[in-house]
Design a protein around this motif. Structure first.
Motif, PDB file in Angstrom:
ATOM      1  N   SER A   1     -42.612  -0.937  22.076  1.00 16.27           N
ATOM      2  CA  SER A   1     -42.857  -1.605  20.884  1.00 16.27           C
ATOM      3  C   SER A   1     -44.146  -0.719  20.513  1.00 16.27           C
ATOM      4  O   SER A   1     -45.126  -0.132  21.356  1.00 16.27           O
ATOM      5  CB  SER A   1     -43.302  -3.106  21.240  1.00 16.27           C
ATOM      6  OG  SER A   1     -44.341  -2.932  22.367  1.00 16.27           O
TER       7      SER A   1
ATOM      8  N   TYR B   1     -38.121  -2.730  20.223  1.00 15.00           N
ATOM      9  CA  TYR B   1     -36.667  -2.444  20.837  1.00 15.00           C
ATOM     10  C   TYR B   1     -36.653  -2.785  22.297  1.00 15.00           C
ATOM     11  O   TYR B   1     -37.101  -2.569  22.875  1.00 15.00           O
ATOM     12  CB  TYR B   1     -36.376  -0.971  20.491  1.00 15.00           C
ATOM     13  CG  TYR B   1     -35.009  -0.500  20.984  1.00 15.00           C
ATOM     14  CD1 TYR B   1     -33.905  -0.817  20.077  1.00 15.00           C
ATOM     15  CD2 TYR B   1     -34.474  -0.095  22.215  1.00 15.00           C
ATOM     16  CE1 TYR B   1     -32.491  -0.297  20.530  1.00 15.00           C
ATOM     17  CE2 TYR B   1     -33.499   0.586  22.692  1.00 15.00           C
ATOM     18  CZ  TYR B   1     -32.595   0.248  21.773  1.00 15.00           C
ATOM     19  OH  TYR B   1     -31.020   0.587  22.251  1.00 15.00           O
TER      20      TYR B   1
ATOM     21  N   SER C   1     -33.556  -5.045  17.767  1.00 17.77           N
ATOM     22  CA  SER C   1     -34.654  -4.291  17.473  1.00 17.77           C
ATOM     23  C   SER C   1     -35.070  -5.016  16.109  1.00 17.77           C
ATOM     24  O   SER C   1     -34.598  -5.883  15.589  1.00 17.77           O
ATOM     25  CB  SER C   1     -34.017  -2.867  16.938  1.00 17.77           C
ATOM     26  OG  SER C   1     -32.877  -3.055  15.733  1.00 17.77           O
TER      27      SER C   1
END
Length: 331
Positions: free
Chosen positions: A195, A213, A244
């Motif tokens: 992230s 993600y 995501s």
């Protein structure tokens, strides 16, 4: 010697005198009782016996406004980092009165004082989030990477949330940059998790963006597990997930009291449900996609010293697809 004689004095009372004495006693008793009752009502309380609860309210500039008439709880970004809570479901488990469980579809569900997510809906910056299938939100799908705080109103909640808030509301508050440049990133080792957040505040305007993600192919079974027709051991079957998220916010602050912001939010998800190891009760589910996309406008315009107008507009698309009985045998 002279002799002294003791004389007894006899006092006699008439019946009328006796009646007067009794009446006087009754009147005196009534007056005393009345005065005692009046004094009792003015008795001061035992101060050491009272219970006084004092709490410091968190600054509204950091977590958003929590009404004084609400029974609310807040999980801050500091709590999320300290306790390593990467999804909203695990984060809400830090609060009292909130119960976290997993339903038959392997989804994380939350109950607030006995009310489920259909009576305690989920919001993102005050914008409601709905699931078109049955209304139950999978809190495992929502990352906390770009959140400043999670606000939970228990019981009576503000009318600004809209309908369906019988048991309260759960509001995800996104970040807003305070400095000219802000950035942070995180990388997970046990699971493929990354992230990043970048933001800037230039006084008259600000910009905030974030990506996250996470992917997992499953988890290992115990070495003592005996294989069945629905689970062959090793890695847990159909236990994959992929999520995501991308968020973007642009805001204008022409003065200290007015603010106008446009936010874009896109989330893509994919997951599977591990079947029961007991063949008779096994259910086969797969979600090829669990997607959400929203564009919303939020503003606050001051009209006077005490009046203001707040506007929330949303244009969104929610996509949810699942497959049942996708396979019959795994070994």
């Amino acid at each position: 010697m002279g002799k002294h004689q003791n004389k007894k004095r006899v006092v006699t009372t008439s019946p009328q005198l006796k009646i007067r004495v009794v009446n006087a006693a009754i009147i005196a008793t009534f007056i005393t009782s009345t005065a005692w009752a009046e004094d009792k009502s003015d008795t001061s309380a035992f101060e050491l016996g009272t219970v006084l609860v004092v709490a410091k309210r968190l600054p509204t500039t950091e977590i958003g406004d929590v009404g004084g008439d609400q029974i609310a709880s807040v999980v801050t970004s500091k709590d999320l980092l300290q306790f390593n809570r990467n999804n909203v479901g695990d984060a809400l488990n830090l609060l009292s009165g909130v119960t976290l469980s997993t339903n038959s579809r392997n989804e994380k569900t939350v109950a607030v004082r006995g009310f489920d997510s259909r009576q305690v809906p989920l919001f993102i910056d005050g914008i409601p989030v709905y699931v078109p299938y049955d209304g139950y939100v999978d809190f495992n799908r929502f990352s906390t990477a770009d959140l400043a705080a999670i606000q939970v109103a228990k019981g009576f909640s503000s009318l600004a949330y809209g309908p369906n808030t019988l048991g309260g509301a759960i509001n995800l508050i996104s970040r807003k940059p305070k400095k000219a440049f802000e950035a942070d990133a995180m990388v997970g080792v046990a699971t493929e998790q990354t992230s990043a957040n970048v933001g800037t505040n230039q006084g008259m305007w600000y910009l905030q963006t974030g990506v996250s993600y996470i992917q997992s192919d499953g988890f290992p079974m115990s070495s003592d597990f005996i294989a069945t027709s629905t689970e062959n051991g090793g890695a847990r079957n159909n236990a994959y997930r992929k999520d995501s998220k991308f968020s973007l916010k642009f805001g204008l602050t022409p003065n200290a009291r007015d603010e106008y912001a446009i936010s874009y939010y896109k989330q893509n998800g994919e997951k599977g449900q591990p079947p029961s190891t007991v063949p008779a009760s096994a259910r086969y589910w797969k979600w090829p996609y669990w997607d959400k996309e929203s564009l919303y406008f939020i503003s606050n315009t001051t009209l006077g010293d005490y009046e203001s107008v707040k506007v929330r507009l949303r244009v969104g698309r929610d996509s949810l697809k699942f497959r049942r009985n996708a396979f019959n045998s795994l070994i």
